[in-house]
Write an enzyme that holds these catalytic residues in place. Structure first.
Site, PDB file in Angstrom:
ATOM      1  N   GLU A   1      24.797  16.152  85.968  1.00 30.55           N
ATOM      2  CA  GLU A   1      24.716  15.067  86.838  1.00 30.55           C
ATOM      3  C   GLU A   1      25.047  13.762  85.488  1.00 30.55           C
ATOM      4  OE1 GLU A   1      22.640  13.113  89.193  1.00 30.55           O
ATOM      5  OE2 GLU A   1      23.585  11.380  88.231  1.00 30.55           O
TER       6      GLU A   1
ATOM      7  N   ASP B   1      30.650  13.255  84.107  1.00 31.94           N
ATOM      8  CA  ASP B   1      31.381  13.315  85.667  1.00 31.94           C
ATOM      9  C   ASP B   1      31.572  14.407  85.193  1.00 31.94           C
ATOM     10  OD1 ASP B   1      33.035  13.229  87.326  1.00 31.94           O
ATOM     11  OD2 ASP B   1      33.367  11.362  86.495  1.00 31.94           O
TER      12      ASP B   1
ATOM     13  N   ASP C   1      27.835  12.278  97.052  1.00 31.91           N
ATOM     14  CA  ASP C   1      28.570  11.570  97.403  1.00 31.91           C
ATOM     15  C   ASP C   1      28.448   9.905  98.348  1.00 31.91           C
ATOM     16  OD1 ASP C   1      31.044  12.568  95.780  1.00 31.91           O
ATOM     17  OD2 ASP C   1      31.501  13.512  97.962  1.00 31.91           O
TER      18      ASP C   1
ATOM     19  N   LYS D   1      31.743   2.789 100.130  1.00 33.32           N
ATOM     20  CA  LYS D   1      33.072   1.294 100.453  1.00 33.32           C
ATOM     21  C   LYS D   1      34.016   2.715 100.005  1.00 33.32           C
ATOM     22  CE  LYS D   1      29.923  -2.501  99.455  1.00 33.32           C
ATOM     23  NZ  LYS D   1      29.279  -2.721  98.503  1.00 33.32           N
TER      24      LYS D   1
HETATM   25  C1  LIG Z   1      23.021  11.840  96.924  1.00 32.57           C
HETATM   26  S1  LIG Z   1      22.557  11.697  95.384  1.00 32.57           S
HETATM   27  C2  LIG Z   1      21.810  13.698  95.376  1.00 32.57           C
HETATM   28  C3  LIG Z   1      20.867  14.510  95.063  1.00 32.57           C
HETATM   29  C4  LIG Z   1      20.602  15.675  94.568  1.00 32.57           C
HETATM   30  N1  LIG Z   1      21.817  16.248  94.695  1.00 32.57           N
HETATM   31  C5  LIG Z   1      19.866  15.689  95.830  1.00 32.57           C
HETATM   32  O1  LIG Z   1      20.430  15.950  96.689  1.00 32.57           O
HETATM   33  O2  LIG Z   1      18.557  15.192  96.369  1.00 32.57           O
HETATM   34  C6  LIG Z   1      24.366  12.632  95.252  1.00 32.57           C
HETATM   35  C7  LIG Z   1      23.698  12.527  93.263  1.00 32.57           C
HETATM   36  O3  LIG Z   1      25.109  13.368  92.807  1.00 32.57           O
HETATM   37  C8  LIG Z   1      25.293  12.523  91.364  1.00 32.57           C
HETATM   38  N2  LIG Z   1      26.924  12.243  91.265  1.00 32.57           N
HETATM   39  C9  LIG Z   1      27.060  11.939  91.994  1.00 32.57           C
HETATM   40  N3  LIG Z   1      29.000  11.833  91.236  1.00 32.57           N
HETATM   41  C10 LIG Z   1      29.077  12.702  90.809  1.00 32.57           C
HETATM   42  C11 LIG Z   1      29.392  13.118  89.678  1.00 32.57           C
HETATM   43  N4  LIG Z   1      31.210  13.021  89.501  1.00 32.57           N
HETATM   44  N5  LIG Z   1      29.165  13.866  88.667  1.00 32.57           N
HETATM   45  C12 LIG Z   1      27.759  14.141  88.089  1.00 32.57           C
HETATM   46  N6  LIG Z   1      27.296  14.448  89.405  1.00 32.57           N
HETATM   47  C13 LIG Z   1      27.858  13.033  89.648  1.00 32.57           C
HETATM   48  C14 LIG Z   1      24.754  10.715  91.677  1.00 32.57           C
HETATM   49  O4  LIG Z   1      24.706  10.464  90.233  1.00 32.57           O
HETATM   50  C15 LIG Z   1      23.786  11.353  92.678  1.00 32.57           C
HETATM   51  O5  LIG Z   1      22.389  12.452  91.254  1.00 32.57           O
END
Ligand SMILES: C[S@@+](CC[C@H](N)C(=O)[O-])C[C@H]1O[C@@H](n2cnc3c(N)ncnc32)[C@H](O)[C@@H]1O
Length: 207
Positions: free
Chosen positions: A62, A89, A112, A116
């Site tokens: 995360e 990341d 994602d 934007k």
């Molecule tokens: C819309 S949230 C969904 C969270 C969870 N999976 C859920 O379904 O409830 C997308 C999550 O992906 C994480 N995220 C986005 N890009 C990421 C990356 N490059 N590496 C790790 N986590 C990432 C964001 O911080 C966020 O917590």
């Protein structure tokens, strides 16, 4: 502007991946199928998967320090021992991870959140991540991507078709149910709100 004490706590104590090249197998320790949950947010999918598959070793990645820290605390408080959290990341962490063919299952629940155009670079599902997953997954391994946005589902399918190395399961890539018996916070909310969920299941090809 200085960071708040809470933010400093998250940044300093969120669990990180080792520096340089590292082994997911060694990091997870023990034996058992290795699974990834990428972008687990508030972490419900990790808790549910840990319970549904107690013999699996699950690594959650995360990017947000707050959730990496808080979910790790929650897992520890609940005595969950088969999950390891990494903050960062996923695209960068997995580039450095090995060995090839070690990962059995990957979940990307509702990735994602960015809409934007200028934020497209941030999208985690794309060629750089899929190339690393293709390398790390064993033949027959399963990749689940769920979303409540139809355009995104189409985009993810197109990206999976473009990189090759995966066979799409179900009806044109879509399956009706979440096959991993673990719902994320976002999936629960979508179902409660009666929103449709697009579930893509892709199987890693042999070779
Ligand atoms: C819309 S949230 C969904 C969270 C969870 N999976 C859920 O379904 O409830 C997308 C999550 O992906 C994480 N995220 C986005 N890009 C990421 C990356 N490059 N590496 C790790 N986590 C990432 C964001 O911080 C966020 O917590």
């Amino acid at each position: 502007m200085s960071d708040s004490p809470l933010r400093r706590l998250y940044v300093e104590h969120a669990p990180r991946a080792p520096e340089g090249r590292f082994s997911l197998d060694a990091l997870a320790g023990g034996k058992g199928p290795l699974e990834l949950d990428i972008g687990f947010g508030r972490g419900q999918s990790l808790l549910e998967r840990a319970e549904a598959a107690p013999g699996s070793r699950i690594i959650g990645i995360e990017v947000r320090t707050k959730w990496a820290y808080r979910v790790q605390q929650r897992l520890t408080a609940n005595g969950v021992s088969n999950v390891q959290v990494l903050c960062g990341d996923a695209r960068e962490i997995l580039k450095r991870a090995g060995p090839e063919g070690i990962v059995e299952k990957v979940s990307l629940h509702f990735p994602d959140p960015w809409w934007k155009k200028r934020h497209h670079k941030r999208r985690v599902v794309g060629e750089p991540l899929l190339v690393e997953l293709r390398r790390l997954m064993r033949p027959g391994g399963e990749l689940l991507i769920q979303t409540d946005v139809e355009d995104r589902a189409d985009l993810y399918l197109a990206e999976l078709r473009a990189i090759e190395g995966f066979t799409l399961a179900g009806d044109g890539g879509f399956v009706d149910e979440n096959p991993f018996s673990a719902r994320s916070n976002r999936e629960r909310r979508a179902l409660e709100d009666g929103l449709p969920v697009w579930r893509i299941l892709a199987i890693r090809n042999a070779g």
